[in-house]
Scaffold this active site. Structure first.
Site, PDB file in Angstrom:
ATOM      1  N   ALA A 157      12.847   8.248  28.438  1.00  0.00           N
ATOM      2  CA  ALA A 157      12.320   6.916  28.125  1.00  0.00           C
ATOM      3  C   ALA A 157      10.863   6.960  27.680  1.00  0.00           C
ATOM      4  O   ALA A 157      10.091   7.815  28.108  1.00  0.00           O
ATOM      5  CB  ALA A 157      12.457   6.006  29.348  1.00  0.00           C
ATOM      6  N   GLU A 216       5.032  -3.687  24.890  1.00  0.00           N
ATOM      7  CA  GLU A 216       4.041  -4.186  23.938  1.00  0.00           C
ATOM      8  C   GLU A 216       4.477  -4.077  22.487  1.00  0.00           C
ATOM      9  O   GLU A 216       4.187  -4.942  21.669  1.00  0.00           O
ATOM     10  CB  GLU A 216       2.739  -3.400  24.107  1.00  0.00           C
ATOM     11  CG  GLU A 216       2.044  -3.672  25.424  1.00  0.00           C
ATOM     12  CD  GLU A 216       0.705  -2.963  25.462  1.00  0.00           C
ATOM     13  OE1 GLU A 216      -0.302  -3.596  25.123  1.00  0.00           O
ATOM     14  OE2 GLU A 216       0.650  -1.768  25.845  1.00  0.00           O
ATOM     15  N   THR A 244       7.377   2.011  32.784  1.00  0.00           N
ATOM     16  CA  THR A 244       8.631   2.769  32.648  1.00  0.00           C
ATOM     17  C   THR A 244       8.330   4.261  32.526  1.00  0.00           C
ATOM     18  O   THR A 244       8.927   5.086  33.220  1.00  0.00           O
ATOM     19  CB  THR A 244       9.401   2.306  31.388  1.00  0.00           C
ATOM     20  OG1 THR A 244       9.661   0.920  31.515  1.00  0.00           O
ATOM     21  CG2 THR A 244      10.695   3.075  31.226  1.00  0.00           C
ATOM     22  N   GLY A 295       7.561  -9.818  36.095  1.00  0.00           N
ATOM     23  CA  GLY A 295       8.685 -10.592  35.600  1.00  0.00           C
ATOM     24  C   GLY A 295       9.545  -9.794  34.638  1.00  0.00           C
ATOM     25  O   GLY A 295      10.646 -10.201  34.285  1.00  0.00           O
ATOM     26  N   GLY A 341      10.763  -6.851  35.216  1.00  0.00           N
ATOM     27  CA  GLY A 341      11.848  -6.177  35.921  1.00  0.00           C
ATOM     28  C   GLY A 341      11.570  -4.732  36.309  1.00  0.00           C
ATOM     29  O   GLY A 341      12.504  -3.952  36.508  1.00  0.00           O
ATOM     30  N   ALA A 400      -0.840  -1.304  29.426  1.00  0.00           N
ATOM     31  CA  ALA A 400      -0.810  -0.169  28.501  1.00  0.00           C
ATOM     32  C   ALA A 400       0.594   0.437  28.390  1.00  0.00           C
ATOM     33  O   ALA A 400       0.740   1.646  28.211  1.00  0.00           O
ATOM     34  CB  ALA A 400      -1.827   0.906  28.899  1.00  0.00           C
ATOM     35  N   SER A 401       1.608  -0.399  28.503  1.00  0.00           N
ATOM     36  CA  SER A 401       2.989   0.078  28.361  1.00  0.00           C
ATOM     37  C   SER A 401       3.240   1.321  29.209  1.00  0.00           C
ATOM     38  O   SER A 401       3.782   2.319  28.743  1.00  0.00           O
ATOM     39  CB  SER A 401       3.289   0.393  26.883  1.00  0.00           C
ATOM     40  OG  SER A 401       3.324  -0.783  26.124  1.00  0.00           O
TER      41      SER A 401
END
Lengths: 741, 158
Positions: free
Chosen positions: A700, A705, A541, A497, A499, A537-538
Site C-alpha cells: 500500500a 490527499e 496507511t 473519520g 477509517g 502528509a498521507s
C-alpha cells in the site's frame, strides 16, 4: 499486481468501519458530546481591524457580569512565541505568535479571552470589554508584501527554528531556490515552450465539525485536553510551549473527529480553553462557530504559480521552471513546507525532463493565516503544471493524453525534483489507459456542440502526492495478546473519520490471522498511545500501517516462542496464562520511519457541459483512476477518492475566500461560501489500478490527499475545450467564462 | 419560560430562556445526535422531525415546539441501524458528523416519496451537506436500501 491478492483474508476487503454503527445511530462520541456539562464557556474577542495595536484595554465592566470566571488579555499570557503548526520539532514554521498579542494582524485575530458559566454571560462580557485601537495600515496584497515598509511581524522575539530563508523584517516567511540540470540551456534547446501564471485561492476546509476542545485538571493535577485534532502529540508539545508548562503536565486525548482534511493539523482552539483551565482550575470548552471557522482558522494557502514547460520536437518534456509565491497570511503555519510541495509533487510527473528549477517565496500579509489543507501545495502546483502541459499539447497539436503517455514517470526512474528518490511503484500508464476507456476519451475529445447553446467537452490531468514525510515522520503501534486470546491495538495516529482505526485493525488481523473483530483498537491518548507524528502528509496507511505489521510480526514470534516453551496450549490458553504466575508480557511496540515517501498516482478526466450564454458549468462526469498501491479497504479508499474529487470540484468552480479593502472576509458563512451540494455533481466514477509498493504494508501507498489534485486542472481543461478560453485563476465562475478573467 | 413538549415520546417540561433554539433544547435533553454545523440553515446537520416532518432545529425556537412531538435519531434507533448498515456497507458513514441529520432526512423522504428517482433523491436531500463522502456513496446506500425495502414488501427478501 498478482501480489495484491496473495491469500489475503481481511486486507483488501470492504470491511465496515469499526465505529460505523456508533456513528450512524448518532451516539455521543464527539468532543462536545462528551464535554462535562459544568465546563466554562470560552470565547474570544476578535479584532475588527486588519492591522492594529491595542492602545488600551479595560475589562473591569466585563468582569462584573454575573457568571464570568475569567478574562484574559495580552498582559496575562506567557510571552513565549510559538507556532500552531502541527509539525515535527524543530518546526519549519516560524515561531510568530503569542496566545494573545498587543499587535493584531488580521480581522478576527484574538484580542481577549472570556470564560463564563454560560454563553449569554460570555456574550454580554465580550460586549463590555473596552478597547482602544491604534489602527495601522495593513498589507493585504501578497504581491506587495515582500520588502513592504509595513511589517506584519516587526517583533524582536520572532524566530525561525529552521533555515527556511525566513526574514520577518522583509515580511518573508520563507524563500529559496533549488533545481537540477542546466535549466536555461535545456530550455533554450526546446522546440516548444509554454509559460503561464496560475492563481489558486484560499479555500476553507469546511469539515462538518468545527474546531473544538475541552480541557480539565485531572486527579493528578495535570491538564487533560480533549480535542478534535489530527495531531495529539504535537498538541501536547505546542501547548507546553505556549502555556510555558512542562510537557509532563499535559495529556491529550482524541475522541471521534468530525472531519479534518488538514485543518486540524493546526492548533486552532486548544490554547484558549487550556489557559482558562490553568488559570481557574475549572473545566472549560471552546466550540468554534462556523463563522469563526471561516474567518480565523487554517485554510489552503493562496498561491500564484508561474510555470514554464519546454519540450523537444518529439514532444518530450525536457525542462520545467517554476516560481511560486504563497500568501502565508498573518501567521506562518505550514507556509515553508506547503510551498515546496508545489514543485516536488508536480514536476516529477514528467520523468524524462533533464532539468528543473524551482524558486519560491512565502510572504506575510494582514489576512487570516493559512494552514495544511489536503494536497498541501501539491494541489496548487499540479493545477499550474497540468494546465501548462494541456496548453503545450495545443501548441504541438497533439492529443493531451498522448502527450502524457510519452512523458509520464515510470517505475525505476530517478525523480530529481522528488528528493532524488527512485520511483519504486507506478501504474500511471494503466491509470491513463483505464481513464481513457472509461471516459471514451477518443470519441469525446475535445468537444461536442449540443446545438442548444451548450457545449460538452472533456479535460484531463495527472497527479501525484507522497506517503508520509520521509526521514521525519514517526509512527508506532502497540499490539498485545489479552486473556482469552483477543488482541489490543494501540495507535497514535488520529482517525479523523477516514477509517484508519479500521484499516490498521485489518492489517493486524491479516498478520495475526484472526478475524478483524478480535482486534480491539484504541485511539489516541498521549499518556497511553505509542508516539505518532499524527494523521497528516498521507502517512497513516503507509507509515503507521508498516508499524502495525512490524509489531504484529514481533508479537507472533513471541507467541511462537511461548508456544514452543509451553507446548500444547491454544492461543486462548496462552492469553489466559498472563493472568496467573506469569513473567512474560506478550506485548510489542514497534516504531517506524521511512527513508522514502512513495508517491501514489492518479489520472482524472472531467466531462463538463458549458452553457455558452450564461457561462454556467455542469460537471456531468468525473472519472478518477488511482494507483494507491494495494487498497487496504476498497470501500474506504473509494469514498476517499470520491470525496476528494468533489472537494476539488468545489475548489475549481465555487470556493473562494475573498477580502474587502479593509481585510474583512466576505465569505464568512456557508451562505456566502458555497461548498458543493449533491445537486452540484454529476457522475463520479472511481477505479483503482494498483501498483505494488515494496516499502508499503501489503503493497500500500496513500490515498487521502492525492484525490483532490486532478479536479481543478481537468475541469479547467474541459472548460477550455468547450469555450476556447484558458483560465488561469480559480474558481472558474460563470462570470469569468462569459466576461473573461 | 416554561415549555412542554414530547421528545422521542417522552413528555418534557423545562424552564428556558425565550430565545433558546430547539437544537440546544434537544441536546440539553440527551439528544446529542443533533449537531450544529453552521449558523445559517445551510448544512442540514440539525434535522429533526417535528410532528413527523423534517425541520432544521437550528432555525426554530424551542418555545415554538410547545405541545408538539419532536423526534431525533435517538427515538428511531432501529431504523437508524437498519439504514445505517447500508451506509456502513458502502463506507459512506465516514466522519459521521453529518450522519444523524442526513439519516433523519432520508427516513423522512422514504415516508414521503414512493419509488423516488435519483434526481428526486438528490433534490430532497440537497440541504444535507457532507464534506467527506462526495455524496456518491450516500446515494449508493439509499438505492441499495430502497431495493431492500421493496424486496421486503414484495416478500422477496434482501
Amino acid at each position: 499486481m498478482d501480489r495484491v491478492n496473495e491469500n489475503l483474508n481481511t486486507v483488501n476487503q470492504p470491511i465496515y468501519k469499526k465505529d460505523a454503527m456508533a456513528l450512524v445511530t448518532g451516539q455521543p462520541v464527539y468532543t462536545d458530546d462528551i464535554a462535562p456539562s459544568e465546563c466554562l464557556i470560552v470565547k474570544v474577542l476578535r479584532s475588527p481591524h486588519a492591522h492594529a495595536l491595542i492602545h488600551t484595554i479595560s475589562t473591569e465592566a466585563a468582569k462584573k457580569v454575573p457568571g464570568i470566571a475569567c478574562i484574559l488579555t495580552y498582559e496575562d499570557v506567557p510571552h513565549k512565541r510559538f507556532t500552531m503548526a502541527g509539525q515535527t520539532y524543530p518546526e519549519p514554521s516560524p515561531y510568530d505568535r503569542y496566545i494573545l498579542d498587543r499587535r493584531l494582524r488580521f480581522v478576527g485575530d484574538a484580542v481577549a479571552i472570556v470564560a463564563g458559566k454560560n454563553e449569554k454571560a460570555v456574550d454580554k462580557a465580550l460586549k463590555k470589554i473596552k478597547v482602544t485601537y491604534e489602527v495601522l495600515e495593513p498589507v493585504l496584497d501578497f504581491h506587495k508584501s515582500k520588502d513592504n515598509p509595513i511589517l506584519v511581524h516587526p517583533e524582536e522575539d520572532w524566530v525561525a527554528l529552521c533555515d527556511v530563508g525566513a526574514d520577518n523584517k522583509r515580511n518573508l516567511c520563507c524563500q529559496g531556490t533549488e533545481g537540477s540540470g542546466d535549466l536555461d540551456a535545456v530550455m533554450a534547446e526546446c522546440e516548444y515552450v509554454v509559460e503561464g501564471t496560475y492563481h489558486t485561492k484560499a479555500c476553507q476546509q469546511a469539515m462538518m465539525e468545527t474546531f473544538r476542545t475541552y480541557t480539565e485538571m485531572d486527579a493528578y493535577g495535570r491538564l487533560k485536553v480533549t480535542s478534535s485534532t489530527q495531531i495529539p502529540f504535537h498538541v501536547r508539545r505546542i501547548l507546553s510551549t505556549a502555556l510555558d508548562i512542562p510537557k509532563s503536565r499535559i495529556r491529550v486525548c482524541k475522541p471521534r473527529i468530525g472531519g479534518g482534511f488538514g485543518a486540524k493539523q493546526s492548533v486552532v482552539t486548544e490554547v484558549f480553553p487550556a489557559i482558562v483551565t490553568l488559570k481557574t482550575g475549572k473545566p472549560a470548552k471552546m466550540i468554534y462557530t462556523r463563522y469563526e471557522s471561516q474567518i480565523c482558522s487554517s485554510p489552503r494557502h493562496e498561491m500564484e504559480v508561474t510555470v514554464r514547460v519546454g519540450a523537444d520536437k518529439n514532444g518530450i518534456i525536457q525542462a520545467i521552471d517554476m516560481y511560486t509565491l504563497s500568501n502565508a497570511g498573518a501567521y506562518g503555519e505550514h507556509a515553508p513546507t506547503t510551498i515546496t510541495l508545489t514543485s516536488c509533487k508536480s514536476i516529477p510527473l514528467y520523468g524524462k525532463a533533464r532539468a528543473y528549477r524551482f524558486t519560491y517565496e512565502a510572504v506575510y500579509t494582514n489576512t487570516m493565516g493559512a494552514g495544511a489543507y489536503r494536497g498541501y501545495g501539491a494541489t496548487q502546483g499540479i493545477f499550474a503544471v497540468e494546465s501548462a502541459v494541456n496548453e503545450l499539447a495545443v501548441k504541438m497539436n497533439m492529443d493531451p493524453v498522448r502527450l502524457r503517455e510519452i512523458n509520464m514517470v515510470q517505475e525505476g526512474q530517478v525523480m530529481p525534483a522528488y528528493y532524488g528518490e527512485i520511483c519504486g511503484s507506478c501504474a500511471l500508464d494503466r491509470c491513463m489507459a483505464k481513464a481513457r476507456e472509461m471516459m471514451d476519451w477518443d470519441a469525446k475529445y475535445p468537444a461536442r456542440d449540443m446545438g442548444n447553446g451548450k457545449v460538452r467537452a472533456v479535460g484531463v490531468a495527472m497527479a501525484m502526492q507522497g506517503s508520509s514525510i520521509s526521514n521525519v515522520d514517526v509512527a508506532s503501534a502497540t499490539i498485545k495478546l489479552n486473556d482469552n486470546g483477543f488482541y489490543s491495538l494501540s495507535i497514535g495516529a488520529s482517525d479523523m473519520g477516514t477509517g484508519c482505526d479500521t484499516i490498521l485493525a485489518q492489517m493486524a488481523a491479516e498478520e495475526l490471522r484472526c478475524p478483524v473483530e478480535e482486534i480491539a483498537v484504541h485511539g489516541v491518548d498521549t499518556d497511553i498511545s505509542p508516539y505518532d507524528s499524527g494523521s497528516y502528509a498521507s502517512s497513516t496507511t503507509y507509515l503507521t500501517g508498516r508499524a502495525v505489521v512490524k509489531a504484529c510480526r514481533e508479537l507472533k514470534e513471541k507467541i511462537d516462542q511461548y508456544s514452543r516453551e509451553h507446548p500444547g496450549l491454544t492461543l486462548k490458553e496462552i492469553g489466559n496464562e498472563c493472568m496467573c504466575n506469569n513473567n512474560i508480557a506478550l506485548e510489542v511496540t514497534a516504531t517506524n520511519s521511512s527513508p522514502v515517501s512513495p508517491p501514489p498516482f492518479m489520472v482524472g478526466m472531467a466531462e463538463v457541459e458549458v452553457d455558452t450564454e450564461t457561462g454556467s458549468v455542469e460537471v456531468l462526469d468525473f472519472v478518477g483512476v488511482v494507483d494507491c498501491g494495494t487498497p487496504i479497504n476498497p470501500n474506504l479508499a473509494r469514498v476517499q477518492a470520491e470525496g476528494g474529487i468533489v472537494q476539488g470540484i468545489g475548489m475549481a468552480l465555487y470556493e473562494n475566500i475573498q477580502f474587502n479593502g479593509k481585510g474583512q472576509m466576505l465569505n464568512n458563512s456557508f451562505m456566502q461560501y458555497k461548498i458543493p451540494s449533491r445537486q452540484d455533481i454529476g457522475k463520479i466514477r472511481v477505479e483503482f489500478e494498483s501498483s505494488y509498493e515494496p516499502q508499503g504494508p501489503f503493497g500500500a501507498k496513500s490515498i487521502g490527499e492525492i484525490v483532490i489534485n486532478t479536479s481543478s486542472p481537468a475541469i479547467a481543461h474541459a472548460i477550455y475545450n468547450a469555450t476556447g478560453k484558458r483560465f488561469h485563476e480559480l474558481p472558474i465562475t460563470p462570470e469569468k467564462i462569459v466576461m473573461g478573467e | 419560560m416554561l415549555v412542554k413538549m414530547w421528545i422521542n415520546g417522552e413528555a418534557i417540561r423545562d424552564h428556558i430562556d425565550p430565545d433558546m433554539l430547539l437544537l440546544d433544547f434537544v441536546r440539553r435533553h440527551g439528544c446529542a445526535s443533533v449537531k450544529r454545523g453552521c449558523e445559517t440553515s445551510n448544512c442540514g446537520l440539525c434535522t429533526v422531525m417535528l410532528e413527523g416532518k423534517p425541520i432544521l432545529s437550528c432555525s426554530m425556537l424551542a418555545a415554538r415546539a410547545e405541545g408538539m412531538h419532536v423526534m431525533t435519531l435517538e427515538g428511531i434507533q432501529e431504523e437508524a441501524r437498519e439504514f445505517g448498515s447500508f451506509m456502513a456497507g458502502q463506507g459512506a458513514d465516514q466522519c459521521g458528523f453529518c450522519n444523524p441529520g442526513f439519516i433523519m432526512n432520508v427516513l423522512a423522504m422514504i415516508r414521503e416519496l414512493t419509488d423516488p428517482t435519483e434526481e428526486e433523491i438528490k433534490e430532497y436531500l440537497e440541504g444535507n451537506l457532507c464534506r467527506c463522502s462526495g455524496f456518491v456513496s450516500q446515494l449508493r446506500s439509499i438505492m441499495e436500501y430502497l431495493k431492500y425495502k421493496k424486496g421486503e414488501q414484495d416478500g422477496s427478501g434482501k
